[in-house]
Design a protein around this motif. Structure first.
Motif, PDB file in Angstrom:
ATOM      1  N   ILE A  18      13.635 -36.089  -8.095  1.00 50.85           N
ATOM      2  CA  ILE A  18      15.082 -36.305  -8.191  1.00 50.85           C
ATOM      3  C   ILE A  18      15.786 -35.123  -7.535  1.00 50.85           C
ATOM      4  CG2 ILE A  18      17.032 -36.496  -9.782  1.00 50.85           C
ATOM      5  CD1 ILE A  18      14.921 -37.730 -11.771  1.00 50.85           C
ATOM      6  N   ASN A  19      16.646 -35.428  -6.602  1.00 47.29           N
ATOM      7  CA  ASN A  19      17.384 -34.376  -5.920  1.00 47.29           C
ATOM      8  C   ASN A  19      18.624 -34.041  -6.725  1.00 47.29           C
ATOM      9  OD1 ASN A  19      18.745 -32.698  -4.219  1.00 47.29           O
ATOM     10  ND2 ASN A  19      19.220 -34.265  -2.693  1.00 47.29           N
ATOM     11  N   LEU A  20      18.675 -32.826  -7.260  1.00 45.42           N
ATOM     12  CA  LEU A  20      19.818 -32.441  -8.085  1.00 45.42           C
ATOM     13  C   LEU A  20      20.924 -31.820  -7.249  1.00 45.42           C
ATOM     14  CD1 LEU A  20      18.120 -30.900 -11.224  1.00 45.42           C
ATOM     15  CD2 LEU A  20      19.163 -33.125 -10.947  1.00 45.42           C
ATOM     16  N   HIS A  21      20.747 -31.787  -5.938  1.00 48.67           N
ATOM     17  CA  HIS A  21      21.699 -31.038  -5.134  1.00 48.67           C
ATOM     18  C   HIS A  21      22.615 -31.929  -4.316  1.00 48.67           C
ATOM     19  CE1 HIS A  21      19.559 -27.518  -6.459  1.00 48.67           C
ATOM     20  NE2 HIS A  21      18.446 -28.101  -6.090  1.00 48.67           N
ATOM     21  N   PHE A  22      23.039 -33.030  -4.911  1.00 44.57           N
ATOM     22  CA  PHE A  22      24.086 -33.811  -4.253  1.00 44.57           C
ATOM     23  C   PHE A  22      25.333 -32.951  -4.230  1.00 44.57           C
ATOM     24  CE2 PHE A  22      21.510 -37.374  -4.112  1.00 44.57           C
ATOM     25  CZ  PHE A  22      20.990 -37.659  -5.357  1.00 44.57           C
ATOM     26  N   PRO A  23      26.101 -33.038  -3.143  1.00 43.90           N
ATOM     27  CA  PRO A  23      27.315 -32.222  -3.065  1.00 43.90           C
ATOM     28  C   PRO A  23      28.230 -32.452  -4.268  1.00 43.90           C
ATOM     29  CG  PRO A  23      27.044 -33.575  -1.085  1.00 43.90           C
ATOM     30  CD  PRO A  23      25.875 -33.851  -1.970  1.00 43.90           C
ATOM     31  N   SER A  24      28.288 -33.691  -4.764  1.00 45.91           N
ATOM     32  CA  SER A  24      29.196 -33.989  -5.863  1.00 45.91           C
ATOM     33  C   SER A  24      28.638 -33.490  -7.190  1.00 45.91           C
ATOM     34  CB  SER A  24      29.405 -35.498  -5.949  1.00 45.91           C
ATOM     35  OG  SER A  24      28.178 -36.103  -6.309  1.00 45.91           O
ATOM     36  N   ASP A  25      27.380 -33.039  -7.170  1.00 45.51           N
ATOM     37  CA  ASP A  25      26.742 -32.673  -8.430  1.00 45.51           C
ATOM     38  C   ASP A  25      27.066 -31.249  -8.838  1.00 45.51           C
ATOM     39  OD1 ASP A  25      25.572 -34.931  -9.275  1.00 45.51           O
ATOM     40  OD2 ASP A  25      23.586 -34.066  -9.480  1.00 45.51           O
ATOM     41  N   ASP A  26      27.979 -31.152  -9.776  1.00 42.85           N
ATOM     42  CA  ASP A  26      28.263 -29.887 -10.402  1.00 42.85           C
ATOM     43  C   ASP A  26      27.265 -29.776 -11.549  1.00 42.85           C
ATOM     44  OD1 ASP A  26      29.248 -27.809 -11.824  1.00 42.85           O
ATOM     45  OD2 ASP A  26      31.199 -28.729 -12.236  1.00 42.85           O
ATOM     46  N   PRO A  27      26.535 -28.655 -11.661  1.00 46.19           N
ATOM     47  CA  PRO A  27      25.571 -28.556 -12.765  1.00 46.19           C
ATOM     48  C   PRO A  27      26.206 -28.850 -14.120  1.00 46.19           C
ATOM     49  CG  PRO A  27      25.420 -26.625 -11.337  1.00 46.19           C
ATOM     50  CD  PRO A  27      26.552 -27.466 -10.819  1.00 46.19           C
ATOM     51  N   VAL A  91      25.847 -31.519 -27.159  1.00 39.80           N
ATOM     52  CA  VAL A  91      25.282 -30.524 -26.243  1.00 39.80           C
ATOM     53  C   VAL A  91      25.958 -30.561 -24.877  1.00 39.80           C
ATOM     54  CG1 VAL A  91      23.051 -30.378 -27.388  1.00 39.80           C
ATOM     55  CG2 VAL A  91      23.400 -32.095 -25.619  1.00 39.80           C
ATOM     56  N   SER A  92      27.087 -31.271 -24.766  1.00 43.19           N
ATOM     57  CA  SER A  92      27.843 -31.325 -23.509  1.00 43.19           C
ATOM     58  C   SER A  92      26.997 -31.831 -22.342  1.00 43.19           C
ATOM     59  CB  SER A  92      28.425 -29.944 -23.165  1.00 43.19           C
ATOM     60  OG  SER A  92      29.188 -29.451 -24.249  1.00 43.19           O
ATOM     61  N   ALA A  93      26.193 -32.873 -22.607  1.00 44.21           N
ATOM     62  CA  ALA A  93      25.395 -33.501 -21.557  1.00 44.21           C
ATOM     63  C   ALA A  93      26.240 -34.626 -20.961  1.00 44.21           C
ATOM     64  CB  ALA A  93      24.098 -34.046 -22.137  1.00 44.21           C
ATOM     65  N   ASN A  94      27.097 -34.296 -20.023  1.00 50.78           N
ATOM     66  CA  ASN A  94      28.201 -35.187 -19.670  1.00 50.78           C
ATOM     67  C   ASN A  94      27.793 -36.472 -18.956  1.00 50.78           C
ATOM     68  OD1 ASN A  94      30.193 -33.542 -20.871  1.00 50.78           O
ATOM     69  ND2 ASN A  94      30.030 -32.134 -19.158  1.00 50.78           N
ATOM     70  N   GLN A  95      26.881 -36.378 -17.981  1.00 51.56           N
ATOM     71  CA  GLN A  95      26.490 -37.604 -17.262  1.00 51.56           C
ATOM     72  C   GLN A  95      25.677 -38.523 -18.173  1.00 51.56           C
ATOM     73  OE1 GLN A  95      26.468 -35.836 -12.732  1.00 51.56           O
ATOM     74  NE2 GLN A  95      24.525 -36.346 -13.634  1.00 51.56           N
ATOM     75  N   PHE A  96      24.804 -37.931 -18.962  1.00 50.26           N
ATOM     76  CA  PHE A  96      24.020 -38.686 -19.929  1.00 50.26           C
ATOM     77  C   PHE A  96      24.968 -39.335 -20.943  1.00 50.26           C
ATOM     78  CE2 PHE A  96      21.491 -38.657 -23.950  1.00 50.26           C
ATOM     79  CZ  PHE A  96      20.517 -39.569 -23.572  1.00 50.26           C
ATOM     80  N   LEU A  97      25.955 -38.566 -21.386  1.00 48.98           N
ATOM     81  CA  LEU A  97      26.958 -39.069 -22.322  1.00 48.98           C
ATOM     82  C   LEU A  97      27.692 -40.272 -21.747  1.00 48.98           C
ATOM     83  CD1 LEU A  97      28.754 -38.817 -24.889  1.00 48.98           C
ATOM     84  CD2 LEU A  97      30.129 -37.154 -23.632  1.00 48.98           C
ATOM     85  N   ALA A  98      28.060 -40.200 -20.479  1.00 47.05           N
ATOM     86  CA  ALA A  98      28.806 -41.296 -19.845  1.00 47.05           C
ATOM     87  C   ALA A  98      28.003 -42.599 -19.886  1.00 47.05           C
ATOM     88  CB  ALA A  98      29.164 -40.929 -18.405  1.00 47.05           C
ATOM     89  N   VAL A  99      26.699 -42.517 -19.635  1.00 50.57           N
ATOM     90  CA  VAL A  99      25.850 -43.710 -19.681  1.00 50.57           C
ATOM     91  C   VAL A  99      25.716 -44.195 -21.123  1.00 50.57           C
ATOM     92  CG1 VAL A  99      23.605 -44.715 -19.086  1.00 50.57           C
ATOM     93  CG2 VAL A  99      24.576 -42.927 -17.640  1.00 50.57           C
TER      94      VAL A  99
END
Length: 141
Positions: A18-27, A91-99
């Protein structure tokens, strides 16, 4: 069918990495460690404990949720999705939270096709966020 959805991005590496370095991907979108740390006033012992509980409990809840969706158990699925969502928010897991939020909505409405479509994405986001949390945890000791 197991055909990939049209919006599935297959990485150029093709190695399943999994590429975590999409430009839109803020850690912080994956795991907002600052927000999490602030909530616990930067105390590493409680942070470490919550990280451990989350990484331990969430996969169990996800497996139970998969069963509940498969068996069309609306109340159980809704409750499990709600618990997963709460853990992610903690735990502020935002993308996981959104799903998880989308899944909770689908389960409570009995939208089983939608729920089934979201489960693989929930698993994918958990894997990404688990990696981020394990990295974060190394900084706590």
């Amino acid at each position: 069918g197991n055909a990939p959805a049209p919006n599935d991005k297959v990485g150029p590496t093709g190695g399943g990495e999994i590429n975590l370095h999409f430009p839109s991907d803020d850690p912080a979108a994956v795991f907002d460690s600052k927000a999490f740390s602030n909530r616990l006033r930067g105390r590493s012992a409680p942070m470490s404990k919550i990280v451990n509980i989350t990484l331990d409990e969430t996969p169990k809840l996800m497996r139970e949720l998969e069963q509940a969706v498969k068996n069309r158990h609306q109340d159980t699925a809704g409750r499990l999705a709600h618990n997963i969502r709460g853990g992610a928010a903690n735990v502020s897991a935002n993308q996981f939270l959104a799903v998880a939020v989308k899944l909770e909505t689908a389960c409570k409405a009995g939208e089983w096709r939608e729920a089934e479509n979201l489960l693989p994405e929930l698993n994918r986001q958990f894997a990404i966020f688990e990696r981020a949390m394990r990295e974060f945890q190394k900084t706590l000791s």
